[in-house]
Design an enzyme around this catalytic site. Structure first.
Site, PDB file in Angstrom:
ATOM      1  N   LYS A 124       0.638  -1.570  -0.082  1.00 26.43           N
ATOM      2  CA  LYS A 124      -0.342   0.332   0.001  1.00 26.43           C
ATOM      3  C   LYS A 124       0.405   1.549   0.221  1.00 26.43           C
ATOM      4  CE  LYS A 124      -4.632   0.775  -0.032  1.00 26.43           C
ATOM      5  NZ  LYS A 124      -5.332  -0.175  -0.371  1.00 26.43           N
ATOM      6  N   TYR A 237     -23.345   5.690  -1.927  1.00 25.10           N
ATOM      7  CA  TYR A 237     -23.673   5.308  -2.791  1.00 25.10           C
ATOM      8  C   TYR A 237     -22.613   6.221  -4.134  1.00 25.10           C
ATOM      9  CZ  TYR A 237     -27.787   3.497  -5.995  1.00 25.10           C
ATOM     10  OH  TYR A 237     -28.400   2.661  -6.077  1.00 25.10           O
ATOM     11  N   GLY A 238     -21.240   5.034  -3.855  1.00 24.46           N
ATOM     12  CA  GLY A 238     -20.124   5.631  -4.509  1.00 24.46           C
ATOM     13  C   GLY A 238     -19.983   5.266  -5.558  1.00 24.46           C
ATOM     14  N   ASN A 239     -18.884   4.179  -5.852  1.00 18.35           N
ATOM     15  CA  ASN A 239     -18.302   2.936  -7.080  1.00 18.35           C
ATOM     16  C   ASN A 239     -19.037   1.990  -6.276  1.00 18.35           C
ATOM     17  OD1 ASN A 239     -16.764   0.970  -7.048  1.00 18.35           O
ATOM     18  ND2 ASN A 239     -16.437   1.988  -8.811  1.00 18.35           N
ATOM     19  N   GLY A 241     -20.922   1.464  -3.355  1.00 21.30           N
ATOM     20  CA  GLY A 241     -22.096   0.884  -3.116  1.00 21.30           C
ATOM     21  C   GLY A 241     -23.242   0.576  -4.016  1.00 21.30           C
TER      22      GLY A 241
HETATM   23  P1  NAD Z   1     -16.270   6.684  -2.991  1.00 19.47           P
HETATM   24  O1  NAD Z   1     -15.434   7.714  -3.440  1.00 19.47           O
HETATM   25  O2  NAD Z   1     -16.853   5.631  -4.353  1.00 19.47           O
HETATM   26  O3  NAD Z   1     -17.508   6.314  -2.488  1.00 19.47           O
HETATM   27  C1  NAD Z   1     -18.053   6.711  -0.707  1.00 19.47           C
HETATM   28  C2  NAD Z   1     -19.278   7.180  -0.633  1.00 19.47           C
HETATM   29  O4  NAD Z   1     -19.643   6.811   0.886  1.00 19.47           O
HETATM   30  C3  NAD Z   1     -19.983   8.445  -1.533  1.00 19.47           C
HETATM   31  O5  NAD Z   1     -21.283   7.840  -1.644  1.00 19.47           O
HETATM   32  C4  NAD Z   1     -20.027   9.553   0.237  1.00 19.47           C
HETATM   33  O6  NAD Z   1     -21.626  10.433   0.269  1.00 19.47           O
HETATM   34  C5  NAD Z   1     -20.002   8.585   1.539  1.00 19.47           C
HETATM   35  N1  NAD Z   1     -19.866   8.605   2.271  1.00 19.47           N
HETATM   36  C6  NAD Z   1     -18.896   9.392   2.595  1.00 19.47           C
HETATM   37  N2  NAD Z   1     -18.424   9.923   4.007  1.00 19.47           N
HETATM   38  C7  NAD Z   1     -20.067   9.691   4.568  1.00 19.47           C
HETATM   39  C8  NAD Z   1     -20.855   9.455   5.801  1.00 19.47           C
HETATM   40  N3  NAD Z   1     -20.427   9.833   6.624  1.00 19.47           N
HETATM   41  N4  NAD Z   1     -21.778   8.898   6.151  1.00 19.47           N
HETATM   42  C9  NAD Z   1     -22.239   7.803   4.571  1.00 19.47           C
HETATM   43  N5  NAD Z   1     -22.229   7.592   3.722  1.00 19.47           N
HETATM   44  C10 NAD Z   1     -21.414   8.614   3.441  1.00 19.47           C
HETATM   45  O7  NAD Z   1     -15.719   5.161  -2.953  1.00 19.47           O
HETATM   46  P2  NAD Z   1     -15.117   3.964  -3.012  1.00 19.47           P
HETATM   47  O8  NAD Z   1     -14.516   3.606  -4.248  1.00 19.47           O
HETATM   48  O9  NAD Z   1     -17.265   3.162  -3.005  1.00 19.47           O
HETATM   49  O10 NAD Z   1     -15.580   2.824  -1.732  1.00 19.47           O
HETATM   50  C11 NAD Z   1     -16.179   2.624  -0.425  1.00 19.47           C
HETATM   51  C12 NAD Z   1     -15.227   1.989   0.616  1.00 19.47           C
HETATM   52  O11 NAD Z   1     -15.080   0.835   0.032  1.00 19.47           O
HETATM   53  C13 NAD Z   1     -14.036   2.343   1.158  1.00 19.47           C
HETATM   54  O12 NAD Z   1     -13.713   1.840   2.397  1.00 19.47           O
HETATM   55  C14 NAD Z   1     -13.378   1.822   0.113  1.00 19.47           C
HETATM   56  O13 NAD Z   1     -11.746   1.391   0.595  1.00 19.47           O
HETATM   57  C15 NAD Z   1     -14.273   0.385   0.015  1.00 19.47           C
HETATM   58  N6  NAD Z   1     -13.405  -0.484  -1.067  1.00 19.47           N
HETATM   59  C16 NAD Z   1     -13.117   0.264  -2.494  1.00 19.47           C
HETATM   60  C17 NAD Z   1     -12.885  -0.361  -3.086  1.00 19.47           C
HETATM   61  C18 NAD Z   1     -12.867  -0.529  -4.588  1.00 19.47           C
HETATM   62  O14 NAD Z   1     -12.793  -0.600  -5.664  1.00 19.47           O
HETATM   63  N7  NAD Z   1     -13.955   1.640  -4.919  1.00 19.47           N
HETATM   64  C19 NAD Z   1     -12.195  -1.715  -2.849  1.00 19.47           C
HETATM   65  C20 NAD Z   1     -12.266  -2.427  -1.887  1.00 19.47           C
HETATM   66  C21 NAD Z   1     -12.820  -1.709  -0.548  1.00 19.47           C
END
Ligand code: NAD
Length: 434
Positions: A124, A237-239, A241
């Site tokens: 990382k 509700y990002g990538n 969710g």
């Molecule tokens: P993202 O930035 O696309 O989405 C994050 C979401 O969380 C957004 O909808 C944001 O509004 C919401 N959020 C932020 N603060 C918040 C709060 N206080 N309460 C509720 N919602 C809140 O990120 P992502 O890529 O979807 O990643 C989300 C999680 O998944 C992280 O923990 C990340 O480490 C993990 N993850 C992501 C991937 C990937 O491929 N993207 C892979 C493994 C793990």
């Protein structure tokens, strides 16, 4: 000549230092390793090796700012373990980045890669910075400066970075380009999560959410839950969710609760997950979408009644105090570290089927590995092939964890550690490391 503006004097011993609190993620990782090592009767040498990163690189990065001044940034690359293959793991840009966060995340990558049985170890990286205060040109110079510092320590057979918090495909493209300048040849597989135009893989965007959907589907079969009409609640509700929500809706689940940084809502009649995804893409937040239902206090959101709960936003959301009130049939950890260790026994006792983060969200790194394979072959797969391989990897990993949990009568997170740690330990043993 450019005006030099020096930053406030930097205490080098304090850069990126973590607290020693119980919630320090690296301490949590070490406690989890200790617990699994005891159950596996692991050789003490192998156990100690697993508790620490094999290598850490601390870098200092001078970056020319748009106003002509130079700013100095600090960063890290941690290589936790490469017994099973080159290290793999993202690069984060964050103002509160600490070395212990990066160490913990590197270790979790070791377990994640071992669990889905891809021939990679864990790494990382991170840079302490706030990308919101940087222009695109400054971001590019920062990304290139980082690669100039770590460029001799990464590579297709050494360590393969990827995007993570606040980094994206464009930043990866600059990094690959800088690596090519340094070495005099193109090696696209040195970094994954690249744009499709530069050797990225089809199917990477929805890979993590798709992995969440696959593991929920398999868990539902094991516990006899019919997903048709099952209520689902999604935090974030990002990538991750949004993809998890739409793919689970396609299997028949009904989205009855959703939250993001703009608020939390509940609607027992159901929310159209696809339409909400489009809305969130356009507006960056979900607030304002018609049909969200009634607002819910964010601190009670995870307690909404449902069959499938998907935390996909932040870490440390489920803890000792709220765990007794969180009662889905399946808890699918799309986010990294949403549940603190003290909550696990409570969820287990209450019969919640937990899909631990490094199983549930492993779809992303799995397709990153497929990207490396395609780069190495210089031959690219169609989407159907990516989906078929992802399906096979996720189902096999799910089965391994489920079986281990039955065998040792432990909760799924510990079972996942037992599977992953025994695989890494075996690779270290046959290599003669202890
Ligand atoms: P993202 O930035 O696309 O989405 C994050 C979401 O969380 C957004 O909808 C944001 O509004 C919401 N959020 C932020 N603060 C918040 C709060 N206080 N309460 C509720 N919602 C809140 O990120 P992502 O890529 O979807 O990643 C989300 C999680 O998944 C992280 O923990 C990340 O480490 C993990 N993850 C992501 C991937 C990937 O491929 N993207 C892979 C493994 C793990």
């Amino acid at each position: 000549m450019a005006k030099h503006s020096y930053p406030e004097s930097v205490d080098f011993h304090a850069v990126g230092v973590s607290s020693d609190s119980e919630q320090n993620p690296f301490r949590i990782v070490q406690r989890q390793v200790d617990e699994a090592a005891a159950l596996l009767h692991l050789d003490p040498g192998l156990h100690e090796l697993l508790r620490w990163p094999l290598r850490e690189i601390h870098v200092t990065l001078p970056v020319r700012m748009d106003d002509g001044s130079t700013r100095v940034f600090h960063g890290f690359r941690v290589q936790h373990n490469d017994a099973r293959g080159p290290c793999k793991g993202g690069i984060r840009f964050h103002p509160e980045e600490t070395i212990d966060d990066v160490r913990a995340l590197a270790a979790w990558m070791t377990w994640k890669c071992a669990l889905v049985d891809i021939p990679l170890g864990g790494g990382k990286g991170g840079i302490i910075c706030d990308p919101r205060n940087l222009s695109q040109r400054e971001l590019e110079r920062l990304a290139r400066a980082y690669i100039r510092q770590i460029g001799h320590h990464i590579g297709l057979v050494k360590d393969v970075p990827a995007p993570d918090v606040n980094t994206n495909a464009q930043i990866m493209a600059w990094m690959v380009d800088e690596f090519a300048f340094m070495h005099g040849y193109n090696e696209f597989g040195v970094i994954t999560g690249k744009p499709i135009a530069l050797g990225g893989s089809l199917g990477r965007e929805d890979a993590t959410g798709r992995g969440v959907m696959i593991t929920v589907r398999e868990a539902a079969k094991k516990i006899g839950l019919d997903l048709k009409g099952a209520r689902m609640v999604v935090q974030g509700y990002g990538n991750v969710g949004s993809w998890a929500a739409v793919l689970l809706q396609d299997l028949g689940c009904k989205l009855v609760g959703v939250a993001d940084e703009s608020g939390a809502w509940s609607n027992p009649n159901g929310i159209d997950a696809w339409a909400l995804k489009e809305y969130a893409k356009e507006h960056r937040i979900i607030k304002g979408f018609p049909g969200l239902g009634e607002p819910v206090p964010p601190e009670r959101f995870l307690e909404l009644p449902c069959e499938v709960l998907v935390p996909a936003a932040l870490h440390n959301q489920i803890f000792k105090e709220n765990a007794p009130r969180i009662r889905p049939r399946i808890l699918a950890e799309g986010a990294n570290g949403p549940t603190v260790p003290e909550a696990d026994p409570i969820l287990f006792q209450n019969g919640v089927y937990v899909l631990p983060d490094f199983l549930c969200n492993a779809g992303g790194v799995t397709v990153s590995y497929f990207e490396m394979v395609q780069n190495a072959y210089n031959f690219y797969w169609d989407l159907k092939t990516v989906h078929e391989h992802l399906e096979q990897k996720m189902v096999t990993a799910f089965e391994a964890v489920h079986e281990m949990a039955q065998k040792y009568k432990v909760h799924n997170r510990l079972a996942a550690y037992l599977v992953a740690i025994s695989r890494v330990a075996e690779a270290m043993r046959v290599r003669g490391w202890a």
